[in-house]
Scaffold this motif. Structure first.
Motif, PDB file in Angstrom:
ATOM      1  N   ALA A   1      -2.093 -24.757 -80.835  1.00 40.81           N
ATOM      2  CA  ALA A   1      -3.181 -24.021 -81.501  1.00 40.81           C
ATOM      3  C   ALA A   1      -3.054 -24.142 -83.020  1.00 40.81           C
ATOM      4  N   MET A   2      -1.840 -24.053 -83.530  1.00 43.29           N
ATOM      5  CA  MET A   2      -1.625 -24.214 -84.979  1.00 43.29           C
ATOM      6  C   MET A   2      -1.984 -25.626 -85.426  1.00 43.29           C
ATOM      7  N   GLU A   3      -1.521 -26.590 -84.656  1.00 40.73           N
ATOM      8  CA  GLU A   3      -1.787 -27.997 -84.984  1.00 40.73           C
ATOM      9  C   GLU A   3      -3.290 -28.263 -85.061  1.00 40.73           C
ATOM     10  N   GLU A   4      -4.044 -27.671 -84.154  1.00 40.65           N
ATOM     11  CA  GLU A   4      -5.494 -27.883 -84.112  1.00 40.65           C
ATOM     12  C   GLU A   4      -6.268 -26.890 -84.976  1.00 40.65           C
ATOM     13  N   LYS A   5      -5.541 -25.985 -85.598  1.00 40.56           N
ATOM     14  CA  LYS A   5      -6.167 -24.931 -86.401  1.00 40.56           C
ATOM     15  C   LYS A   5      -7.186 -24.133 -85.567  1.00 40.56           C
ATOM     16  N   ASP A   6      -6.800 -23.898 -84.328  1.00 37.28           N
ATOM     17  CA  ASP A   6      -7.588 -23.076 -83.409  1.00 37.28           C
ATOM     18  C   ASP A   6      -7.038 -21.657 -83.530  1.00 37.28           C
ATOM     19  N   TRP A   7      -7.519 -20.948 -84.530  1.00 37.53           N
ATOM     20  CA  TRP A   7      -6.955 -19.643 -84.855  1.00 37.53           C
ATOM     21  C   TRP A   7      -7.270 -18.589 -83.801  1.00 37.53           C
ATOM     22  N   ALA A   8      -8.375 -18.740 -83.110  1.00 34.11           N
ATOM     23  CA  ALA A   8      -8.693 -17.786 -82.038  1.00 34.11           C
ATOM     24  C   ALA A   8      -7.647 -17.893 -80.927  1.00 34.11           C
ATOM     25  N   THR A   9      -7.324 -19.125 -80.535  1.00 35.08           N
ATOM     26  CA  THR A   9      -6.315 -19.308 -79.488  1.00 35.08           C
ATOM     27  C   THR A   9      -4.942 -18.895 -80.001  1.00 35.08           C
ATOM     28  N   TRP A  10      -4.633 -19.225 -81.250  1.00 39.37           N
ATOM     29  CA  TRP A  10      -3.353 -18.811 -81.823  1.00 39.37           C
ATOM     30  C   TRP A  10      -3.232 -17.283 -81.758  1.00 39.37           C
ATOM     31  N   ASN A  11      -4.299 -16.598 -82.140  1.00 36.11           N
ATOM     32  CA  ASN A  11      -4.301 -15.133 -82.109  1.00 36.11           C
ATOM     33  C   ASN A  11      -4.162 -14.612 -80.673  1.00 36.11           C
ATOM     34  N   PHE A  12      -4.898 -15.186 -79.752  1.00 40.76           N
ATOM     35  CA  PHE A  12      -4.817 -14.805 -78.341  1.00 40.76           C
ATOM     36  C   PHE A  12      -3.380 -14.947 -77.826  1.00 40.76           C
ATOM     37  N   MET A  13      -2.711 -16.010 -78.214  1.00 39.91           N
ATOM     38  CA  MET A  13      -1.373 -16.290 -77.705  1.00 39.91           C
ATOM     39  C   MET A  13      -0.320 -15.335 -78.250  1.00 39.91           C
ATOM     40  N   GLN A  14      -0.619 -14.647 -79.347  1.00 40.73           N
ATOM     41  CA  GLN A  14       0.368 -13.719 -79.908  1.00 40.73           C
ATOM     42  C   GLN A  14       0.674 -12.581 -78.936  1.00 40.73           C
ATOM     43  N   TRP A  15      -0.304 -12.183 -78.131  1.00 40.47           N
ATOM     44  CA  TRP A  15      -0.054 -11.165 -77.110  1.00 40.47           C
ATOM     45  C   TRP A  15       1.029 -11.653 -76.153  1.00 40.47           C
ATOM     46  N   PHE A  16       0.950 -12.936 -75.771  1.00 40.91           N
ATOM     47  CA  PHE A  16       1.919 -13.495 -74.837  1.00 40.91           C
ATOM     48  C   PHE A  16       3.286 -13.701 -75.492  1.00 40.91           C
ATOM     49  N   VAL A  17       3.303 -14.023 -76.777  1.00 44.69           N
ATOM     50  CA  VAL A  17       4.581 -14.134 -77.488  1.00 44.69           C
ATOM     51  C   VAL A  17       5.307 -12.790 -77.410  1.00 44.69           C
ATOM     52  N   GLN A  18       4.589 -11.716 -77.704  1.00 46.78           N
ATOM     53  CA  GLN A  18       5.179 -10.375 -77.631  1.00 46.78           C
ATOM     54  C   GLN A  18       5.573 -10.024 -76.199  1.00 46.78           C
ATOM     55  N   GLU A  19       4.723 -10.363 -75.263  1.00 46.54           N
ATOM     56  CA  GLU A  19       4.995 -10.082 -73.851  1.00 46.54           C
ATOM     57  C   GLU A  19       6.279 -10.775 -73.399  1.00 46.54           C
ATOM     58  N   GLN A  20       6.493 -12.005 -73.857  1.00 45.03           N
ATOM     59  CA  GLN A  20       7.689 -12.730 -73.435  1.00 45.03           C
ATOM     60  C   GLN A  20       8.963 -12.125 -74.007  1.00 45.03           C
ATOM     61  N   ILE A  21       8.877 -11.517 -75.175  1.00 47.51           N
ATOM     62  CA  ILE A  21      10.044 -10.796 -75.695  1.00 47.51           C
ATOM     63  C   ILE A  21      10.404  -9.687 -74.705  1.00 47.51           C
ATOM     64  N   GLU A  22       9.389  -8.950 -74.272  1.00 50.44           N
ATOM     65  CA  GLU A  22       9.612  -7.861 -73.310  1.00 50.44           C
ATOM     66  C   GLU A  22      10.119  -8.393 -71.972  1.00 50.44           C
ATOM     67  N   GLU A  23       9.539  -9.498 -71.502  1.00 49.59           N
ATOM     68  CA  GLU A  23       9.917 -10.052 -70.200  1.00 49.59           C
ATOM     69  C   GLU A  23      11.361 -10.551 -70.217  1.00 49.59           C
ATOM     70  N   GLU A  24      11.754 -11.254 -71.276  1.00 46.86           N
ATOM     71  CA  GLU A  24      13.128 -11.744 -71.360  1.00 46.86           C
ATOM     72  C   GLU A  24      14.115 -10.581 -71.469  1.00 46.86           C
ATOM     73  N   THR A  25      13.744  -9.561 -72.235  1.00 46.52           N
ATOM     74  CA  THR A  25      14.603  -8.380 -72.360  1.00 46.52           C
ATOM     75  C   THR A  25      14.758  -7.695 -71.008  1.00 46.52           C
ATOM     76  N   LEU A  26      13.673  -7.546 -70.284  1.00 45.25           N
ATOM     77  CA  LEU A  26      13.712  -6.929 -68.965  1.00 45.25           C
ATOM     78  C   LEU A  26      14.619  -7.716 -68.025  1.00 45.25           C
ATOM     79  N   ALA A  27      14.480  -9.036 -68.032  1.00 44.72           N
ATOM     80  CA  ALA A  27      15.304  -9.877 -67.164  1.00 44.72           C
ATOM     81  C   ALA A  27      16.780  -9.784 -67.567  1.00 44.72           C
ATOM     82  N   GLN A  28      17.042  -9.779 -68.855  1.00 46.38           N
ATOM     83  CA  GLN A  28      18.428  -9.646 -69.322  1.00 46.38           C
ATOM     84  C   GLN A  28      19.005  -8.292 -68.914  1.00 46.38           C
TER      85      GLN A  28
END
Length: 183
Positions: free
Chosen positions: A112-139
């Motif tokens: 998304a950054m490479e393509e300057k698709d800022w809407a998708t980049w913004n959408f993906m930030q929710w998943f970036v945060q979610e994965q922090i939670e998911e990895e912490t939960l698994a750990q």
């Protein structure tokens, strides 16, 4: 007029991730069935809830693709891995899967950054945060099992761990109900 707001490359990456989330749902469902069969109903309940959460993530990807004028592609879902032999193997599998999923999420963010698709980049930030939670939960699962004694844990400590996981909240929020202030 062309109303599609995703490049073919981004659309495919998002569809692939949608299918990856469905595969994750199947993996956790499979692990839940294994745990249930072994008598760990609390752990099974946790894994069933996690399976539903992964499905909700796939729906979130589907909706985003559709909202941006694309069409998600549903692919064949690979079979889940063989049943784990131990709780350690089960929890390690959950953690490994979450780390793998984080890597896939980061690749979409990079694209998304490479393509300057800022809407998708913004959408993906929710998943970036979610994965922090998911990895912490698994750990935390791995850590709790280690505290209980790992694969040499007594029946009593495994019973206590299973009961603790049984009492976790049972509600899984639906992806379509997520908002900026309530992700």
């Amino acid at each position: 007029m062309n109303t599609k707001r995703l490049s073919a490359k981004v659309e495919k990456a998002l569809s692939d991730q949608m299918n990856k989330e469905i595969h994750a749902s199947h993996i956790f469902l499979s692990y839940g069935i294994w745990a249930d069969d072994k008598g760990y109903q609390g752990i099974a309940n946790f894994l069933y809830r996690h399976s539903q959460e992964e499905r909700n993530h796939s729906i979130k990807f589907m909706e985003y693709i559709l909202n941006r004028g694309g069409k998600p592609k549903v692919a064949a879902i690979p079979a889940p891995p063989a049943d784990p032999k131990t709780l350690t193997e089960c929890f390690d599998g959950v953690f490994k899967h979450e780390v793998d999923n984080t890597t896939a999420i980061y690749k979409i963010v990079d694209l998304a950054m490479e393509e300057k698709d800022w809407a998708t980049w913004n959408f993906m930030q929710w998943f970036v945060q979610e994965q922090i939670e998911e990895e912490t939960l698994a750990q935390n699962l791995i850590d709790k099992l280690k505290i209980a004694g790992g694969d040499r844990a007594t029946d009593e400590s495994l019973f206590t761990l299973d009961r603790a996981m049984q009492s976790e909240p049972n509600d899984v929020p639906l992806a379509q109900e997520a908002t900026g202030s309530n992700p």
